[in-house]
Design a protein around this motif. Structure first.
Motif, PDB file in Angstrom:
ATOM      1  N   TRP A 200       0.809  -1.215   0.000  1.00  0.00           N
ATOM      2  CA  TRP A 200       0.000   0.000   0.000  1.00  0.00           C
ATOM      3  C   TRP A 200       0.843   1.267   0.000  1.00  0.00           C
ATOM      4  O   TRP A 200       0.321   2.367   0.123  1.00  0.00           O
ATOM      5  N   ILE A 230      -8.686   2.549  -5.866  1.00  0.00           N
ATOM      6  CA  ILE A 230      -9.049   3.087  -4.552  1.00  0.00           C
ATOM      7  C   ILE A 230      -7.847   3.761  -3.897  1.00  0.00           C
ATOM      8  O   ILE A 230      -7.959   4.846  -3.323  1.00  0.00           O
ATOM      9  N   ALA A 234      -7.593   7.570  -2.735  1.00  0.00           N
ATOM     10  CA  ALA A 234      -7.406   7.797  -1.294  1.00  0.00           C
ATOM     11  C   ALA A 234      -6.155   8.631  -1.019  1.00  0.00           C
ATOM     12  O   ALA A 234      -6.202   9.618  -0.268  1.00  0.00           O
ATOM     13  N   TYR A 235      -5.042   8.252  -1.623  1.00  0.00           N
ATOM     14  CA  TYR A 235      -3.806   9.014  -1.439  1.00  0.00           C
ATOM     15  C   TYR A 235      -3.954  10.431  -1.994  1.00  0.00           C
ATOM     16  O   TYR A 235      -3.457  11.401  -1.408  1.00  0.00           O
ATOM     17  N   ILE A 238      -5.832  12.444   0.533  1.00  0.00           N
ATOM     18  CA  ILE A 238      -4.983  12.716   1.700  1.00  0.00           C
ATOM     19  C   ILE A 238      -4.013  13.854   1.397  1.00  0.00           C
ATOM     20  O   ILE A 238      -3.830  14.775   2.204  1.00  0.00           O
TER      21      ILE A 238
END
Length: 252
Positions: A200, A230, A234-235, A238
C-alpha cells in the motif's frame, strides 16, 4: 489598472505553461516513435509513452502554477478577491486535473494520428487479441493515466506547499515515475512477510498506468485493479487535505 495588469500577466503565464505542456507531450510521443527500431502493438496501447509523460507534465505544471504565483505575488490578488482559501486551492486543483484530462484526450488523438502516419493499417484497432482490442487497451491505459493524475496533482500541490521549490517537486516526480515501481517491487521482495502492508505504499500507485491491461503485473504490485484505483483516489485526497492545510497556514 494595477489589478488588471496583474490579471493579464497571470493569465498569460498560465496559458504559456499549459502550451509548453502540450508541446512536451507532442515531442515526447514523437521521440518515442523515432527512437525505436519498430513500432509494436504495445507502443500504441500505451499512447507512445504518453501514460508516462502525462503525470510528469502534470507535476511540473501544477508546481509551477503555485511557485509562479508566489514569486510574482499574483496570489495576493486572488486572496483579495476571495475570502476562502479552500475555494482557491480546490479551484486550482480542479484546473490542473482538468488539464490532465485534456492532455489525455490530446494523447489519444495523437496516438491515432501517429499510428496512421507511421504504421498505416498495420494494426487493426478493433480486432480482439488476448481478449482485448487495441482501442480498448489504449482507452483503459489512458483512463489509468487520468486516475494516476488525480494522485499526482494532489502530491505536487502538497510538495509545493511543503518545499516551496518547484524544482524539488519536479525531481521527486521524476524519481517516482522512473524508479517508484521498481523500488516498491524490490522492497516487497526484500520483506515478503510484510507484503500485505508494504504493497500500500505510495510508490506502488504508479502500477495503475499499465496494470489495467496487463494482469501479469498483479504479481508485482500485489494489488488488484480495484485496489489500485481506490489507493490512487485515497492518497490523492490525503495529499489534497494536507496540502490545503499547508496552503492555509502559509504566509504570503
Amino acid at each position: 489598472m494595477g489589478k488588471s495588469l496583474e490579471e493579464e500577466v497571470y493569465k498569460f503565464n498560465h496559458e504559456k505553461i499549459s502550451l509548453y505542456g502540450l508541446l512536451v507531450l507532442f515531442f515526447a510521443m514523437l521521440y518515442n516513435i523515432v527512437s525505436g527500431k519498430t513500432i509494436e502493438r504495445s507502443n500504441l496501447s500505451y499512447g507512445f509513452g504518453a501514460i508516462e509523460w502525462i503525470p510528469l507534465i502534470i507535476i511540473a505544471v501544477g508546481s509551477a502554477f503555485f511557485a509562479m504565483e508566489y514569486k510574482n505575488r499574483t496570489i495576493l490578488t486572488m486572496l483579495y478577491k476571495s475570502t476562502s482559501k479552500l475555494k482557491i486551492y480546490l479551484a486550482k486543483f480542479l484546473v490542473i486535473f482538468i488539464y490532465s484530462v485534456v492532455l489525455t484526450v490530446v494523447a489519444i488523438l495523437l496516438t491515432f494520428l501517429f499510428s496512421f502516419l507511421f504504421t498505416g493499417h498495420k494494426y487493426d484497432w478493433i480486432a480482439t487479441i488476448n481478449g482485448h482490442s487495441l482501442i480498448f487497451d489504449l482507452l483503459i491505459n489512458m483512463l489509468g493515466a487520468i486516475i494516476y493524475s488525480f494522485f499526482i496533482t494532489g502530491l505536487s500541490f502538497m510538495l509545493c506547499m511543503l518545499t516551496r521549490n518547484n524544482a524539488v517537486v519536479v525531481c521527486i516526480g521524476i524519481v517516482l515515475a522512473f524508479f517508484g515501481a521498481g523500488f516498491s517491487g524490490a522492497l516487497m521482495r526484500s520483506f515478503p512477510e510484510a507484503v500485505s502492508i508494504i504493497k500500500w505504499n505510495p510508490m506502488s500507485i504508479i502500477f495503475i498506468s499499465q496494470q489495467l491491461t496487463r494482469t501479469s503485473l498483479i504479481s508485482t504490485s500485489h494489488l488488484l485493479d480495484s485496489e489500485l484505483i481506490i489507493a490512487n483516489i485515497a492518497y490523492g485526497l490525503i495529499f489534497v487535505v494536507f496540502g490545503y492545510y499547508l496552503f492555509k497556514n502559509r504566509r504570503v
